[in-house]
Design a protein around this motif. Structure first.
Motif, mmCIF file in Angstrom:
data_model
loop_
_atom_site.group_PDB
_atom_site.id
_atom_site.type_symbol
_atom_site.label_atom_id
_atom_site.label_comp_id
_atom_site.label_asym_id
_atom_site.label_seq_id
_atom_site.Cartn_x
_atom_site.Cartn_y
_atom_site.Cartn_z
ATOM 1 N N MET A 1 0.839 -1.176 0.000
ATOM 2 C CA MET A 1 0.000 0.000 0.000
ATOM 3 C C MET A 1 0.887 1.244 0.000
ATOM 4 O O MET A 1 1.940 1.234 0.628
ATOM 5 N N ASN A 2 0.443 2.274 -0.660
ATOM 6 C CA ASN A 2 1.215 3.510 -0.645
ATOM 7 C C ASN A 2 0.885 4.310 0.625
ATOM 8 O O ASN A 2 0.089 3.868 1.458
ATOM 9 N N GLN A 3 1.496 5.477 0.759
ATOM 10 C CA GLN A 3 1.323 6.254 1.993
ATOM 11 C C GLN A 3 -0.132 6.651 2.214
ATOM 12 O O GLN A 3 -0.670 6.493 3.313
ATOM 13 N N LYS A 4 -0.778 7.173 1.184
ATOM 14 C CA LYS A 4 -2.162 7.615 1.334
ATOM 15 C C LYS A 4 -3.078 6.438 1.696
ATOM 16 O O LYS A 4 -3.933 6.557 2.585
ATOM 17 N N GLN A 5 -2.907 5.317 1.039
ATOM 18 C CA GLN A 5 -3.714 4.131 1.341
ATOM 19 C C GLN A 5 -3.481 3.647 2.767
ATOM 20 O O GLN A 5 -4.418 3.245 3.449
ATOM 21 N N THR A 6 -2.229 3.684 3.193
ATOM 22 C CA THR A 6 -1.903 3.240 4.550
ATOM 23 C C THR A 6 -2.544 4.147 5.597
ATOM 24 O O THR A 6 -3.164 3.671 6.550
ATOM 25 N N LEU A 7 -2.413 5.453 5.395
ATOM 26 C CA LEU A 7 -3.019 6.395 6.341
ATOM 27 C C LEU A 7 -4.542 6.287 6.330
ATOM 28 O O LEU A 7 -5.183 6.293 7.394
ATOM 29 N N LEU A 8 -5.125 6.175 5.165
ATOM 30 C CA LEU A 8 -6.571 6.046 5.056
ATOM 31 C C LEU A 8 -7.064 4.754 5.696
ATOM 32 O O LEU A 8 -8.062 4.743 6.426
ATOM 33 N N THR A 9 -6.348 3.673 5.465
ATOM 34 C CA THR A 9 -6.716 2.387 6.068
ATOM 35 C C THR A 9 -6.629 2.459 7.588
ATOM 36 O O THR A 9 -7.527 1.974 8.289
ATOM 37 N N GLY A 10 -5.578 3.064 8.108
ATOM 38 C CA GLY A 10 -5.454 3.222 9.557
ATOM 39 C C GLY A 10 -6.597 4.040 10.130
ATOM 40 O O GLY A 10 -7.182 3.694 11.155
ATOM 41 N N ALA A 11 -6.936 5.136 9.450
ATOM 42 C CA ALA A 11 -8.034 5.979 9.918
ATOM 43 C C ALA A 11 -9.366 5.242 9.865
ATOM 44 O O ALA A 11 -10.173 5.314 10.815
ATOM 45 N N LEU A 12 -9.612 4.512 8.794
ATOM 46 C CA LEU A 12 -10.872 3.766 8.674
ATOM 47 C C LEU A 12 -10.969 2.626 9.685
ATOM 48 O O LEU A 12 -12.041 2.365 10.245
ATOM 49 N N LEU A 13 -9.857 1.939 9.932
ATOM 50 C CA LEU A 13 -9.872 0.894 10.954
ATOM 51 C C LEU A 13 -10.148 1.484 12.337
ATOM 52 O O LEU A 13 -10.837 0.871 13.152
ATOM 53 N N GLY A 14 -9.612 2.677 12.600
ATOM 54 C CA GLY A 14 -9.915 3.352 13.861
ATOM 55 C C GLY A 14 -11.386 3.721 13.954
ATOM 56 O O GLY A 14 -12.032 3.500 14.977
ATOM 57 N N LEU A 15 -11.923 4.281 12.893
ATOM 58 C CA LEU A 15 -13.340 4.642 12.839
ATOM 59 C C LEU A 15 -14.231 3.415 13.066
ATOM 60 O O LEU A 15 -15.148 3.445 13.891
#
Length: 127
Positions: A1-15
């Motif tokens: 995963m690239n940086q944006k995907q990684t950050l987005l995935t982390g945020a969505l998993l938190g949500l």
């Protein structure tokens, strides 16, 4: 995963961790307690949160060091969370032991993700 995907995935998993945690603590609590699976559900939420934070940190490390080495760590952790926490959620809600048999595969992927992250940090020359 690239940086944006990684950050987005982390945020969505938190949500989703907040949403699933609240849903389990309120709407599902009676059923989970009756099935003896409340702790199982809480474990799934807890591990999801830990790894959501880990993905956010990995995303930030990608900014500093480049994404190349960290891509595998983020992917392994993401798939590990899906299998580990996902199977525990399903096991807790259905009480079907077949789902619990998937959990160790997710755990191994989480370990591999943390191992890859460790390797990626050690191998950096930009310190």
């Amino acid at each position: 995963m690239n940086q944006k995907q990684t950050l987005l995935t982390g945020a969505l998993l938190g949500l989703l961790g907040v949403a699933l945690g609240a849903f389990g603590a309120h709407a599902l609590k009676g059923m989970l307690v009756q099935n003896g699976r409340f702790e199982t559900y809480e474990l799934a939420v807890r591990y999801q949160f830990y790894h959501a934070l880990a993905l956010l940190i990995i995303g930030l490390l990608m900014e500093k060091f480049g994404a190349a080495n960290f891509r595998w760590a983020s992917l392994l952790i993401f798939v590990g969370v899906l299998l580990f926490s996902g199977s525990l959620y399903l096991f807790a809600v259905t009480n079907a032991t077949a789902f619990a048999m998937i959990t160790p595969i997710g755990g191994v992927l989480l370990l591999l993700g943390w191992g890859w992250l460790t390797y990626s940090i050690i191998s950096q020359r930009k310190w």
